[in-house]
Design a protein around this motif. Structure first.
Motif, PDB file in Angstrom:
ATOM      1  N   LEU A  98       2.664  -5.457 -17.850  1.00  0.00           N
ATOM      2  CA  LEU A  98       1.268  -5.069 -17.648  1.00  0.00           C
ATOM      3  C   LEU A  98       0.896  -5.393 -16.210  1.00  0.00           C
ATOM      4  CD1 LEU A  98      -1.319  -4.094 -19.213  1.00  0.00           C
ATOM      5  CD2 LEU A  98      -1.995  -6.490 -19.203  1.00  0.00           C
ATOM      6  N   PRO A  99       0.817  -4.386 -15.334  1.00  0.00           N
ATOM      7  CA  PRO A  99       0.401  -4.679 -13.961  1.00  0.00           C
ATOM      8  C   PRO A  99      -1.121  -4.809 -13.912  1.00  0.00           C
ATOM      9  CG  PRO A  99       1.048  -2.375 -14.171  1.00  0.00           C
ATOM     10  CD  PRO A  99       1.176  -2.988 -15.532  1.00  0.00           C
ATOM     11  N   ALA A 100      -1.643  -5.707 -13.116  1.00  0.00           N
ATOM     12  CA  ALA A 100      -3.096  -5.792 -12.950  1.00  0.00           C
ATOM     13  C   ALA A 100      -3.582  -4.452 -12.378  1.00  0.00           C
ATOM     14  CB  ALA A 100      -3.446  -6.925 -11.988  1.00  0.00           C
ATOM     15  N   PRO A 101      -4.771  -3.975 -12.773  1.00  0.00           N
ATOM     16  CA  PRO A 101      -5.194  -2.620 -12.386  1.00  0.00           C
ATOM     17  C   PRO A 101      -5.568  -2.491 -10.907  1.00  0.00           C
ATOM     18  CG  PRO A 101      -6.920  -3.713 -13.628  1.00  0.00           C
ATOM     19  CD  PRO A 101      -5.742  -4.627 -13.641  1.00  0.00           C
ATOM     20  N   ALA A 102      -5.278  -3.494 -10.079  1.00  0.00           N
ATOM     21  CA  ALA A 102      -5.765  -3.425  -8.689  1.00  0.00           C
ATOM     22  C   ALA A 102      -5.017  -2.395  -7.860  1.00  0.00           C
ATOM     23  CB  ALA A 102      -5.613  -4.790  -8.027  1.00  0.00           C
ATOM     24  N   ALA A 103      -3.922  -1.861  -8.357  1.00  0.00           N
ATOM     25  CA  ALA A 103      -3.179  -0.929  -7.499  1.00  0.00           C
ATOM     26  C   ALA A 103      -2.722   0.305  -8.259  1.00  0.00           C
ATOM     27  CB  ALA A 103      -1.979  -1.654  -6.895  1.00  0.00           C
ATOM     28  N   ALA A 104      -3.329   0.577  -9.393  1.00  0.00           N
ATOM     29  CA  ALA A 104      -3.099   1.828 -10.159  1.00  0.00           C
ATOM     30  C   ALA A 104      -1.615   2.057 -10.413  1.00  0.00           C
ATOM     31  CB  ALA A 104      -3.685   3.023  -9.421  1.00  0.00           C
ATOM     32  N   ARG A 122       8.193  -5.414  -7.893  1.00  0.00           N
ATOM     33  CA  ARG A 122       7.656  -4.926  -6.610  1.00  0.00           C
ATOM     34  C   ARG A 122       6.196  -4.515  -6.799  1.00  0.00           C
ATOM     35  NH1 ARG A 122      10.077  -1.724  -2.388  1.00  0.00           N
ATOM     36  NH2 ARG A 122       8.486  -1.459  -0.741  1.00  0.00           N
ATOM     37  N   ALA A 123       5.921  -3.847  -7.915  1.00  0.00           N
ATOM     38  CA  ALA A 123       4.535  -3.413  -8.205  1.00  0.00           C
ATOM     39  C   ALA A 123       3.645  -4.621  -8.500  1.00  0.00           C
ATOM     40  CB  ALA A 123       4.529  -2.458  -9.402  1.00  0.00           C
ATOM     41  N   GLN A 124       4.209  -5.616  -9.214  1.00  0.00           N
ATOM     42  CA  GLN A 124       3.424  -6.809  -9.535  1.00  0.00           C
ATOM     43  C   GLN A 124       3.071  -7.571  -8.262  1.00  0.00           C
ATOM     44  OE1 GLN A 124       2.094  -7.813 -12.288  1.00  0.00           O
ATOM     45  NE2 GLN A 124       3.189  -6.842 -13.965  1.00  0.00           N
ATOM     46  N   GLU A 125       4.046  -7.662  -7.353  1.00  0.00           N
ATOM     47  CA  GLU A 125       3.797  -8.421  -6.119  1.00  0.00           C
ATOM     48  C   GLU A 125       2.695  -7.758  -5.301  1.00  0.00           C
ATOM     49  OE1 GLU A 125       4.366  -7.736  -2.713  1.00  0.00           O
ATOM     50  OE2 GLU A 125       3.800  -9.806  -2.177  1.00  0.00           O
ATOM     51  N   PHE A 126       2.749  -6.400  -5.253  1.00  0.00           N
ATOM     52  CA  PHE A 126       1.729  -5.709  -4.457  1.00  0.00           C
ATOM     53  C   PHE A 126       0.360  -5.803  -5.120  1.00  0.00           C
ATOM     54  CE2 PHE A 126       0.075  -3.108  -1.258  1.00  0.00           C
ATOM     55  CZ  PHE A 126      -0.803  -2.211  -1.846  1.00  0.00           C
ATOM     56  N   ALA A 127       0.310  -5.678  -6.456  1.00  0.00           N
ATOM     57  CA  ALA A 127      -0.984  -5.786  -7.151  1.00  0.00           C
ATOM     58  C   ALA A 127      -1.575  -7.177  -6.942  1.00  0.00           C
ATOM     59  CB  ALA A 127      -0.800  -5.492  -8.638  1.00  0.00           C
ATOM     60  N   HIS A 128      -0.710  -8.196  -6.940  1.00  0.00           N
ATOM     61  CA  HIS A 128      -1.179  -9.572  -6.702  1.00  0.00           C
ATOM     62  C   HIS A 128      -1.742  -9.692  -5.274  1.00  0.00           C
ATOM     63  CE1 HIS A 128      -1.270 -13.942  -6.914  1.00  0.00           C
ATOM     64  NE2 HIS A 128      -0.599 -13.988  -5.784  1.00  0.00           N
ATOM     65  N   GLN A 183      -0.055  -1.874   8.212  1.00  0.00           N
ATOM     66  CA  GLN A 183      -0.589  -0.658   7.558  1.00  0.00           C
ATOM     67  C   GLN A 183       0.547   0.170   6.955  1.00  0.00           C
ATOM     68  OE1 GLN A 183      -2.771   1.071  10.810  1.00  0.00           O
ATOM     69  NE2 GLN A 183      -4.334  -0.555  10.798  1.00  0.00           N
ATOM     70  N   ASP A 184       1.688   0.235   7.670  1.00  0.00           N
ATOM     71  CA  ASP A 184       2.834   0.969   7.114  1.00  0.00           C
ATOM     72  C   ASP A 184       3.331   0.296   5.827  1.00  0.00           C
ATOM     73  OD1 ASP A 184       4.179   1.820  10.386  1.00  0.00           O
ATOM     74  OD2 ASP A 184       3.026   3.057   8.980  1.00  0.00           O
ATOM     75  N   TRP A 185       3.380  -1.038   5.857  1.00  0.00           N
ATOM     76  CA  TRP A 185       3.799  -1.775   4.653  1.00  0.00           C
ATOM     77  C   TRP A 185       2.828  -1.493   3.507  1.00  0.00           C
ATOM     78  CZ3 TRP A 185       1.024  -5.351   1.808  1.00  0.00           C
ATOM     79  CH2 TRP A 185       1.744  -6.005   0.810  1.00  0.00           C
ATOM     80  N   PHE A 186       1.533  -1.515   3.837  1.00  0.00           N
ATOM     81  CA  PHE A 186       0.506  -1.274   2.800  1.00  0.00           C
ATOM     82  C   PHE A 186       0.719   0.109   2.179  1.00  0.00           C
ATOM     83  CE2 PHE A 186      -3.534  -1.445   0.683  1.00  0.00           C
ATOM     84  CZ  PHE A 186      -4.009  -0.148   0.729  1.00  0.00           C
ATOM     85  N   ALA A 187       0.836   1.131   3.042  1.00  0.00           N
ATOM     86  CA  ALA A 187       0.952   2.516   2.544  1.00  0.00           C
ATOM     87  C   ALA A 187       2.189   2.668   1.664  1.00  0.00           C
ATOM     88  CB  ALA A 187       1.020   3.486   3.728  1.00  0.00           C
ATOM     89  N   GLU A 188       3.302   2.079   2.095  1.00  0.00           N
ATOM     90  CA  GLU A 188       4.556   2.241   1.342  1.00  0.00           C
ATOM     91  C   GLU A 188       4.432   1.641  -0.058  1.00  0.00           C
ATOM     92  OE1 GLU A 188       8.111   1.296   3.589  1.00  0.00           O
ATOM     93  OE2 GLU A 188       9.036   0.464   1.769  1.00  0.00           O
ATOM     94  N   ASN A 189       3.719   0.532  -0.154  1.00  0.00           N
ATOM     95  CA  ASN A 189       3.595  -0.139  -1.462  1.00  0.00           C
ATOM     96  C   ASN A 189       2.430   0.385  -2.273  1.00  0.00           C
ATOM     97  OD1 ASN A 189       5.528  -2.657  -1.719  1.00  0.00           O
ATOM     98  ND2 ASN A 189       5.000  -2.407   0.446  1.00  0.00           N
ATOM     99  N   TYR A 190       1.403   0.882  -1.592  1.00  0.00           N
ATOM    100  CA  TYR A 190       0.204   1.341  -2.309  1.00  0.00           C
ATOM    101  C   TYR A 190       0.505   2.610  -3.102  1.00  0.00           C
ATOM    102  CZ  TYR A 190      -4.770   2.620  -2.807  1.00  0.00           C
ATOM    103  OH  TYR A 190      -6.016   2.964  -3.290  1.00  0.00           O
ATOM    104  N   VAL A 191       1.289   3.523  -2.452  1.00  0.00           N
ATOM    105  CA  VAL A 191       1.606   4.797  -3.120  1.00  0.00           C
ATOM    106  C   VAL A 191       2.979   4.723  -3.774  1.00  0.00           C
ATOM    107  CG1 VAL A 191       1.614   7.304  -2.843  1.00  0.00           C
ATOM    108  CG2 VAL A 191       0.356   5.916  -1.238  1.00  0.00           C
TER     109      VAL A 191
END
Ligand code: APR
Length: 402
Positions: free
Chosen positions: A301-307, A349-355, A392-400
């Motif tokens: 269950l990923p936290a909903p902060a990053a869809a 990877r998704a959990q780390e970014f949502a955190h 910003q590049d790191w953010f974009a790569e993990n956000y999408v």
């Protein structure tokens, strides 16, 4: 019951019994059925509920690629909208990130998840897929052997039993698959200590971007759903009842936190749906327990902060379908043996970014010296995101990405 639905007495066995008709279960069902695998989906809700249940709506580029690969993306190509901009409104000013031009230059596709699920269901039924609605799985047994069984309650509430070679638990975090895991199953979890009032407003979007507002009163979020419906989030005190805030109080808080006085008024409208989401995450240690395999929220269950939820569900469903096809068609169990590890790489990877997102968007609560330290780090993280192209590049790569 539609013509392809399975009545209780018609058939009570399948090579693969899939629990749950959400993004994970229906993607898996479509891929297995298309490969000629004998499968059935058991879903506790009725078809209308499955087709209309409002959920997230930000599809990652990988999700579109997976659905494209299997001819399941017609609806999202027809009605989905590309989206590639975030706007951060903070105590230290606001800035926009055109994340579609950063990192891997990938965009989201904004497409209401209920429409995606409806598409998947339509494809599955049109292809002759078997599904039993209003059929609630109660327990999965015998998963340590080659012939697991699923005990269900049929639409009349009568017990029935399905025999299978594999059971795919796609029935979410509170479903029968999770309840049937062996004792001592390890589950990693985190309570982020943050709650959101999640709102669907009958109002057009107020921003041409995903809006994230950090404010001394708390976080507020703005996400487009359709031309007439907008999703808002308002950080609230954990334990707040969903109906505690009046609509006037909601819009006043959204106006204040999204700084309508600086950026222009929000489009107000009727609140169509409200709920309180407490941000928590969990991940199972493994996604395979003998002949029971998990995908989607049943797995993590990923936290909903990053869809990330629906996007992980589709990714895992494709990996699981490929593995089951290899084993059931060619007797090659290698992909099945690797399934859990391959998914967990993406999940963590998704959990780390949502955190990371949760830490970015929410000020620490409390007056302890530690809180001031964390708040200073948080504002520095925002400033780094505002000014550093690398960040910003790191953010974009993990956000999408997923
Ligand atoms: N028996 C049969 N069906 C069940 C049972 C049960 N015991 N319990 C739950 N279900 C059904 C639900 O009615 C739902 O249709 O399982 C389905 C689970 O779907 P989702 O909750 O959507 O889970 P999943 O497919 O893993 O998708 C994950 O989608 O819901 C969004 O963003 C959300 O992260 C989540 C993502």
């Amino acid at each position: 019951m539609t013509e392809r639905q399975t009545s209780r007495t018609a058939q009570e066995s399948a090579d693969v019994v899939i629990l749950g008709a959400g993004p994970a279960g229906l993607t898996l069902g479509n891929l297995l059925h298309a490969a000629g695998i004998d499968c059935v989906v058991l879903e506790r809700a009725d078809p209308d509920h499955v087709r209309t249940r409002a959920r997230a709506g930000f599809l990652a580029a990988n999700t579109v690629r997976v659905l494209d690969r299997h001819g399941l993306a017609d609806g999202l190509h027809r009605h989905g909208k590309p989206h590639g901009t975030c706007e951060f409104r903070t105590e230290d000013g606001s800035f926009r990130l055109d994340y579609g031009t950063l990192g891997r230059r990938e965009l989201h596709t904004v497409y209401p998840q209920q429409d995606l699920v409806a598409d998947l269901l339509t494809h599955y039924l049109a292809a002759g897929g078997r599904i039993a609605f209003e059929t609630e799985a109660e327990v999965v047994e015998g998963t340590d052997g080659p012939d697991p069984t699923v005990t269900v309650r049929d639409p009349e509430g009568r017990p029935a039993r399905w025999r299978a070679r594999y059971v795919a638990g796609c029935d979410g975090r509170h479903g029968a698959a999770r309840r049937s895991l062996p004792p001592g199953t390890r589950r990693y979890q985190r309570d982020h200590g943050v709650s959101w009032l999640a709102l669907l407003a009958e109002a057009p979007p107020s921003m041409d971007a995903v809006g994230y507002a950090m404010h001394p009163d708390g976080f507020a979020g703005h996400m487009t759903r359709t031309a007439d419906i907008t999703r808002y989030y308002l950080q609230c005190r954990p334990g707040t009842p969903a109906d505690a805030w009046s609509e006037d109080r909601i819009w006043a808080a959204l106006d204040r936190r999204l700084r309508a006085d600086e950026h222009g008024p929000l489009q107000h409208g009727r609140i169509l749906h409200r709920s309180v989401v407490h941000l928590e995450s969990d991940v199972l240690d493994r996604l395979r327990y003998g002949s029971l395999l998990l995908a989607g929220d049943a797995a993590s269950l990923p936290a909903p902060a990053a869809a990330k939820g629906a996007n992980l569900a589709v990714l895992e469903a494709e990996l699981l379908a490929e593995a089951l096809i290899d084993e059931l068609r060619r007797g090659d169990a290698r992909a099945l043996d690797r399934y859990s590890a391959r998914c967990l790489t993406h999940i963590w990877r998704a959990q780390e970014f949502a955190h990371w997102m949760i830490q970015l968007l929410h000020s620490p609560v409390g007056q302890a010296a530690e809180s001031f330290f964390h708040e200073a780090m948080r504002r520095s993280r925002v400033e780094s995101l505002r000014t550093s192209r690398t960040h910003q590049d790191w953010f974009a790569e993990n956000y999408v990405g997923i």
